[in-house]
Design a protein around this motif. Sequence first.
Motif, short mmCIF file in Angstrom:
data_model
loop_
_atom_site.label_atom_id
_atom_site.label_comp_id
_atom_site.label_asym_id
_atom_site.label_seq_id
_atom_site.Cartn_x
_atom_site.Cartn_y
_atom_site.Cartn_z
N CYS A 192 11.43 -0.98 1.32
CA CYS A 192 11.05 -1.68 0.08
C CYS A 192 12.19 -1.69 -0.95
O CYS A 192 12.79 -0.65 -1.23
CB CYS A 192 9.82 -0.99 -0.52
N ARG A 252 11.51 -2.86 -4.04
CA ARG A 252 10.76 -2.88 -5.30
C ARG A 252 10.92 -4.20 -6.06
O ARG A 252 11.23 -4.21 -7.25
CB ARG A 252 11.21 -1.72 -6.20
N GLY A 264 8.33 -6.44 -6.20
CA GLY A 264 7.03 -6.75 -6.80
C GLY A 264 6.37 -8.01 -6.25
O GLY A 264 5.26 -8.36 -6.67
N CYS A 308 4.93 -8.61 -3.48
CA CYS A 308 3.64 -8.38 -2.80
C CYS A 308 2.51 -8.23 -3.82
O CYS A 308 1.36 -8.56 -3.53
CB CYS A 308 3.73 -7.17 -1.86
N PRO A 315 10.51 -9.73 1.02
CA PRO A 315 11.87 -10.15 1.39
C PRO A 315 12.50 -9.30 2.48
O PRO A 315 13.47 -9.73 3.10
CB PRO A 315 12.65 -9.98 0.07
N ILE A 368 8.44 -6.21 5.49
CA ILE A 368 7.60 -5.04 5.79
C ILE A 368 6.24 -5.56 6.24
O ILE A 368 5.67 -6.48 5.63
CB ILE A 368 7.44 -4.14 4.54
N LEU A 381 3.21 -5.17 5.77
CA LEU A 381 2.34 -4.47 4.82
C LEU A 381 0.88 -4.44 5.25
O LEU A 381 0.22 -3.39 5.23
CB LEU A 381 2.46 -5.12 3.44
S1 SF4 Z 1 7.31 -7.47 -1.43
FE1 SF4 Z 1 8.25 -5.99 -0.02
S2 SF4 Z 1 10.15 -5.37 -1.04
FE2 SF4 Z 1 8.90 -6.36 -2.60
S3 SF4 Z 1 7.76 -4.67 -3.60
FE3 SF4 Z 1 6.44 -5.46 -1.97
S4 SF4 Z 1 6.93 -4.20 -0.18
FE4 SF4 Z 1 8.58 -3.89 -1.65
#
Ligand code: SF4
Length: 463
Positions: free
Chosen positions: A308, A310, A312, A314, A368, A371, A373
């Motif tokens: 990640c 970070r 944001g 997601c 990007p 992941i 998720l």
């Molecule tokens: S979209 Fe992916 S990289 Fe961005 S905060 Fe969420 S998990 Fe992290």
Amino acid sequence: MTVSLPIVSHPEAAAAFTGNSERAHWHDQALWFVRVKRDRMARSLPEWEELRTKAAAIKAHTISRLADYLEQFEREATRRGATVHWAANAAEHNQIVLSILQKHSAAKVAKSKSMLTEECHLNPFLERHGIEVTDTDLGEWIVQLRGESPSHIVLPAIHIKKEEVGELFHRKLGTDAGASDPKYLTEAARQRLRQAFLAADVGITGVNFAIAETGGIVVCTNEGNADLGVSLPKVHIACLGIEKLIPRAQDLGVFTRLLARSATGQPITTYTSHFHGPASGGELHIVLVDNGRSEVLGSDDYRRSLHCIRCGACMNTCPVYRRSGGHSYGATVPGPIGSILNPAQDLKKYATLPYACSLCASCTDVCPVKINLHEQLLTWRRDIASAGALGLGKRLAMKATAFVFRRPWLYAAAGGIGRFALRHLPRWLVYSKLNPWGLQRELPPVPPRSFRAEMKRRQRGPR
Ligand code: SF4
């Protein structure tokens, strides 16, 4: 994995947020606006998917050799004159920062946005030791003045309306009563923050990327507050989660191109600042923090969450996050990625978070660094159930659902009853306060009889 008393109930906290349906709707729209900007930016780059694939591969490679890259980073950063510290957990991180501040008799700190320091609860810790910390990112400063935590990792004050900021500034800064013009309020904040920059003895920043090959760190902001915060004081402390490593300087471009586009739909952050060693006559301290990351690294199921960056994205796309607000997660990092990272810190405390998900996989689509998720969220549900950390209500609901799913005839009958109820119940009952599900939805109008007769005829098929 530590187990403590359950204190976060996402459904309850979310109900409190959605209770104000005007705010919930506005919050949803504000984040969707950012998501749409992100989409436009992603579409403007023909190589977007290629960049995502590259970023995921670089992260997978780095994480697979993290110990080597961390050592290389330490060597190179030290060679450039930085002092590297290692913190196994939040308590050690806070203690290291405090001892640096005490060594320099620092009483005032200008801090730029750092989710790691939020994760370690650095501000209250330093304040308990008599040190005044000013969060210099505007959104962070607003939530700090309100005595709150950020509700989003990139847009910390996204849950607050400009009228509320006007009222807050009137109380705390003496701005005109009723003033809510963003330009006026920003200027008032700028004047006050400037004093904090000038008075700071030490500057603290987060780190977006750390480059093993060069020992350099990169900090991305839109306000330039990180640069200002570390330009005047002689001492710069950079707090860095160990997963922020990338191997080479040439890898950086892949991530900076993805980060701002994914976060806010900008082509690049306004400031992308590189620090290679301390400023002349100053000190640069880099605190490398584990705080549970090594444990995640050892897990085949959740290792990829360490990719990640970070951004944001997601959160901006998540239908649950947009409607329930960041504070309903009760954690520093909310949203889909937070619902994966937090149970790894404390399974029982955050056991409801992986259920704050519709499994629509929109988060996976926008991430990007690719992941998976929604798959990890599903895996957490399995692990939470097998750890016996599910609440009684959820356990019973799951058992009832499993019972129905194993019997297709019962599933079909239940669907029929639902459709019947939807068609024939009075609208006032469907949208009643007794039915929170209906209250949150725009249900389709009941189709006219002739249409229903036609659908029935079609379902029966040709004679
Ligand atoms: S979209 Fe992916 S990289 Fe961005 S905060 Fe969420 S998990 Fe992290």
